[in-house]
Design a protein around this motif. Sequence first.
Motif, PDB file in Angstrom:
ATOM      1  N   TYR A   1       0.814  -1.208   0.000  1.00 40.31           N
ATOM      2  CA  TYR A   1       0.000   0.000   0.000  1.00 40.31           C
ATOM      3  C   TYR A   1       0.854   1.267   0.000  1.00 40.31           C
ATOM      4  O   TYR A   1       0.342   2.354  -0.266  1.00 40.31           O
ATOM      5  N   ILE A   2       2.134   1.146   0.328  1.00 34.46           N
ATOM      6  CA  ILE A   2       2.998   2.326   0.361  1.00 34.46           C
ATOM      7  C   ILE A   2       4.199   2.212  -0.572  1.00 34.46           C
ATOM      8  O   ILE A   2       4.649   3.210  -1.131  1.00 34.46           O
ATOM      9  N   ALA A   3       4.717   0.984  -0.763  1.00 35.50           N
ATOM     10  CA  ALA A   3       5.957   0.807  -1.528  1.00 35.50           C
ATOM     11  C   ALA A   3       5.868   1.308  -2.971  1.00 35.50           C
ATOM     12  O   ALA A   3       6.797   1.973  -3.447  1.00 35.50           O
ATOM     13  N   PRO A   4       4.790   1.025  -3.725  1.00 37.19           N
ATOM     14  CA  PRO A   4       4.748   1.527  -5.104  1.00 37.19           C
ATOM     15  C   PRO A   4       4.864   3.041  -5.207  1.00 37.19           C
ATOM     16  O   PRO A   4       5.448   3.558  -6.167  1.00 37.19           O
TER      17      PRO A   4
ATOM     18  N   SER B   1      -2.990  -2.612   9.833  1.00 42.68           N
ATOM     19  CA  SER B   1      -2.174  -1.428   9.607  1.00 42.68           C
ATOM     20  C   SER B   1      -3.049  -0.292   9.079  1.00 42.68           C
ATOM     21  O   SER B   1      -3.896  -0.505   8.204  1.00 42.68           O
ATOM     22  N   ARG B   2      -2.842   0.893   9.613  1.00 43.78           N
ATOM     23  CA  ARG B   2      -3.598   2.045   9.114  1.00 43.78           C
ATOM     24  C   ARG B   2      -3.292   2.302   7.632  1.00 43.78           C
ATOM     25  O   ARG B   2      -4.139   2.812   6.895  1.00 43.78           O
ATOM     26  N   HIS B   3      -2.090   1.940   7.202  1.00 40.97           N
ATOM     27  CA  HIS B   3      -1.730   2.164   5.799  1.00 40.97           C
ATOM     28  C   HIS B   3      -2.651   1.398   4.856  1.00 40.97           C
ATOM     29  O   HIS B   3      -2.857   1.817   3.720  1.00 40.97           O
ATOM     30  N   THR B   4      -3.193   0.267   5.300  1.00 35.55           N
ATOM     31  CA  THR B   4      -4.037  -0.540   4.416  1.00 35.55           C
ATOM     32  C   THR B   4      -5.453   0.007   4.290  1.00 35.55           C
ATOM     33  O   THR B   4      -6.175  -0.381   3.368  1.00 35.55           O
TER      34      THR B   4
END
Length: 315
Positions: A108-111, A245-248
């Motif tokens: 969710y963050i790496a790309p 995870s909040r990122h998801t």
Amino acid sequence: MTIQHATLRQLQIFTAAARSLSFARVAERFGLTPGAVSFQIKQVEGHCGFPLFERVGRGVVLTEAGRDLLEHATLILQALDNADRQMQALKGVTGGNVTIGLVSTAKYIAPHMVSRFQAERPGVSIHLQDGNRREVNAMVAKGEVDLAIMGRPLDADELLAEPFARHPSIIICAPGHPLAKAPTLRLADLADSDFIAREEGAGTRALTDAYFQGQGFSPRIVMTSSSNETIKQAVMAGIGVALLSRHTVNLELALGMLRELKVEGLPLMRSWYIAHRRSLPLLPVHAQLRSYLLERGQAIIDSLHAGHRALAPST
């Protein structure tokens, strides 16, 4: 003839087939037909004098000879790769390829971080390979990926890992959940709630179990899944609540599709790490990407979340 007559290409194809147990996947990876992959495997079997695979149902498994050859072929290819890295490092190459292992939550963050890195270095080609925490840890330890974005690695001795960003986890629910609008909650208030959890081996599951055990809380787990997306959909469907995870879930929270339960002591705060095998020399492009994440990873995540908040419907 002996296995010494096998070509490097044949060993690469055999090793890929031995790990994936799928000739179709190997064909796609090497730009070959499945028939061509089978032919190369037959050539290797001819060199060593033993069958390396046997068919079981619709799939294949390694024979004892196949397992032995895989162990030696891995060491050979790894040694050649290490030698190539040393030579490339001496040249100071700034382009090249990077294979990054990702725990599933990191997708969710790496790309977004990779896209910004590539915008500044368009000659760099990046391949992302995801799995759960245990799987990614093994990828790094075996040298199958150059770098990994993950939580704290399982094997701190073999891997060198440095934190580069904060990683909060929260409990989410459907907007119609009875506790969705509660201003504050204690964990005990969720005793009658059904929980959806990640599978064993996932970093999120390890965090969830440790957190609940530390609080003396026994969640009623009604569903497990290896997919964050499946868990989100299950929560939205009202099956239960989940610690993720909040990122998801930032986008779904901003759009009102999910709600964050305001539980005392949350969010749980971890860190994102950039990791690589301690004994594996980093090529210049790998070192550049690692430095980029250490310096700018948190800022990129913050800007991504700010963009999500801007999508929130006005009230």
